[in-house]
Design an enzyme around this catalytic site. Structure first.
Site, short mmCIF file in Angstrom:
data_model
loop_
_atom_site.label_atom_id
_atom_site.label_comp_id
_atom_site.label_asym_id
_atom_site.label_seq_id
_atom_site.Cartn_x
_atom_site.Cartn_y
_atom_site.Cartn_z
N HIS A 134 -4.22 -28.66 -22.64
CA HIS A 134 -3.71 -29.05 -21.32
C HIS A 134 -2.70 -30.18 -21.53
O HIS A 134 -2.79 -30.95 -22.50
CB HIS A 134 -4.89 -29.54 -20.48
CG HIS A 134 -4.58 -29.81 -19.04
ND1 HIS A 134 -3.92 -30.96 -18.63
CD2 HIS A 134 -4.85 -29.11 -17.92
CE1 HIS A 134 -3.81 -30.93 -17.31
NE2 HIS A 134 -4.36 -29.82 -16.86
N ASP A 211 -11.29 -33.16 -25.39
CA ASP A 211 -11.14 -32.92 -23.95
C ASP A 211 -12.25 -31.96 -23.55
O ASP A 211 -12.22 -30.77 -23.87
CB ASP A 211 -9.76 -32.32 -23.67
CG ASP A 211 -9.57 -31.90 -22.21
OD1 ASP A 211 -10.54 -31.99 -21.42
OD2 ASP A 211 -8.46 -31.45 -21.88
N GLN A 214 -13.44 -28.51 -19.50
CA GLN A 214 -13.86 -27.14 -19.25
C GLN A 214 -15.16 -26.79 -19.96
O GLN A 214 -15.66 -25.67 -19.82
CB GLN A 214 -12.76 -26.17 -19.69
CG GLN A 214 -11.43 -26.36 -19.00
CD GLN A 214 -11.48 -26.07 -17.51
OE1 GLN A 214 -12.33 -25.34 -17.03
NE2 GLN A 214 -10.56 -26.66 -16.75
N LYS A 237 -14.65 -30.78 -11.61
CA LYS A 237 -14.85 -29.46 -12.19
C LYS A 237 -16.33 -29.17 -12.44
O LYS A 237 -16.69 -28.05 -12.80
CB LYS A 237 -14.07 -29.34 -13.50
CG LYS A 237 -12.56 -29.50 -13.33
CD LYS A 237 -11.84 -29.34 -14.65
CE LYS A 237 -10.37 -29.74 -14.54
NZ LYS A 237 -9.59 -28.89 -13.62
N CYS A 375 -0.62 -26.04 -16.54
CA CYS A 375 -0.42 -27.29 -17.29
C CYS A 375 -0.59 -27.06 -18.79
O CYS A 375 -1.24 -27.83 -19.50
CB CYS A 375 -1.40 -28.36 -16.81
SG CYS A 375 -1.14 -28.89 -15.11
#
Length: 417
Positions: A134, A211, A214, A237, A375
């Site tokens: 991202h 990261d 997700q 999220k 993104c």
């Protein structure tokens, strides 16, 4: 329907999706006169009634600023806010004093970029990231590289959308001062081997940032077991309010890092000749935070803990298998990302149809999906496409919704071709 798709219809006995759906008020609404099929969960998740009620109750009964008042409301707000930190820390198995509360992953990564990386970078140094990241795990590194004279290196991926791990490890050369990787790709759903990467980074003395935006909504995460140095994730999220998230970092890093923002609440004492700062994590939390948002995020963690996370993961994998099988039945469809290990994110294109046109027409059928570059411009460039259509599922989605999505896709495809 294919045999694989038919097999995927069987839900794990331990997971009652109908009961879970009743906890999410928005899922019951209609859009353009059609029942809503919400398949944009990688963008933001829906919120259970318990989270909505908790935020409402905070404003009705406990609203006050945190850490600044000795009156009853101030104490209640502070307890609820710091209680959310405790819940989040427990959820990812982190010590509470190593968890910085942020507005989300983007702020968390920028904190590491400017507070940890920038003071340590110079000409000839490098930061390693990947082509599937991202923009939040690319742009901050480019900005600090420009200021320091360092460079940003990109590890390649294969045509299945998998990180070429051997090449990533080869690129961990001495000039690399920080390595970065997504736990799960927001476009491809690819699950990266974070433990292996962290182990190899540690062998070379290179800190690793992950990261986890997700990953946390879909799988149990234990930041200490992963072996990385920094782990960032986003509240909205994972069933929580927007404007919430966290950065976990090893205590030694937090103690060595200077504050990123200055102002109230991150100080120990301010004098005209200088300032001494609070201990981590509070020295990174200047100003009034999103108090109600974090109280709501704490309620989201409470909700997750009422569920069987393994059953959630199993159900989402069945949804993914069913959706993938159904989409493969469509002529002219190109899947973007077919990694061996994935979370329930599917990006694709239909020959002769623009992704944005498809998404617009699907919305008229009540189906919410995402179109665009997500993104992730470097990833789009790798696959030679300007955009994709992305369907991202969550544990409250159903097989019937997947079938409705495919039926709508067939319908709107006929209008465009």
């Amino acid at each position: 329907m294919s045999a694989i798709a038919a097999q995927a219809h069987a839900a794990p006995a331990a997971f009652d999706v109908a009961r879970v759906r009743a906890d999410f008020p928005l899922l019951a609404r209609s859009v353009h006169g059609k029942p809503l099929v919400y398949l944009d969960n990688a963008n933001t998740s829906q919120k259970p009634a318990s989270v909505i009620a908790t935020v409402d109750e905070h404003y009705r009964r406990h609203n006050a600023n945190v850490s600044r008042a000795v009156h009853q409301l101030g104490e209640e707000a502070t307890l609820a806010y710091e209680g959310a930190r405790d819940k989040l820390a427990r959820f990812v198995n982190a010590p509470r004093d190593e968890l910085v509360l942020t507005s989300g992953t983007t702020q968390a990564i920028n904190l590491v970029a400017y507070s940890y990386a920038l003071p340590r970078l110079g000409p000839g140094d490098a930061i390693l990231t990947t082509l599937m990241e991202h923009h939040a795990n690319i742009v901050p590194w480019q900005l600090v590289a420009q200021r320091s004279g360092a460079s940003v290196k990109f590890a390649p991926i294969n045509e299945r959308g998998e990180l070429i791990v051997e090449r990533y490890l080869e690129m961990l050369t001495p000039e690399v001062k920080l390595a970065c990787v997504a736990h799960v790709s927001n476009v491809l759903g690819t699950v990266n081997p974070v433990r292996e990467i962290a182990r190899e980074c540690a062998r070379r003395g290179i800190p690793l940032l992950v990261d986890g935006s997700q990953a946390v909504p879909h799988r149990p995460v234990d930041v200490q077991a992963l072996g990385c140095d920094f782990y960032a994730f986003t509240g909205h999220k994972m069933l929580g309010p927007t404007g919430t998230g966290a950065l976990w970092a090893r205590r030694s890093h937090l103690e060595a890092m200077p504050p990123f923002f200055g102002g109230g609440e991150m100080i120990r004492q301010v004098r005209v000749d200088g300032t001494t700062f609070a201990d981590p994590p509070h020295k990174f939390e200047a100003g009034t935070p999103n108090i109600a948002g974090f109280v709501g995020l704490g309620a989201a963690v409470d909700y997750y803990e009422t569920l069987d996370l393994d059953a959630i993961h199993a159900w989402e994998q069945q949804l993914l298998a069913h959706a993938t099988a159904r989409l493969r039945e469509l002529p002219g469809l190109r899947l973007i990302g077919e990694a061996a290990e994935k979370e329930p994110v599917i990006s694709f294109l239909l020959e002769g149809a623009q992704a944005t046109d498809l998404a617009t027409l699907l919305d008229l059928e009540g189906v919410a999906v995402r179109s665009g570059h997500h993104c992730a411009h470097p990833l789009m460039q790798h696959f030679g496409v300007p955009a994709t259509l992305r369907a991202s599922l969550a544990f409250y989605n159903t097989m019937e919704e997947v079938d409705a999505f495919v039926a709508a896709l067939l319908k709107v495809r006929k209008l465009l071709l």
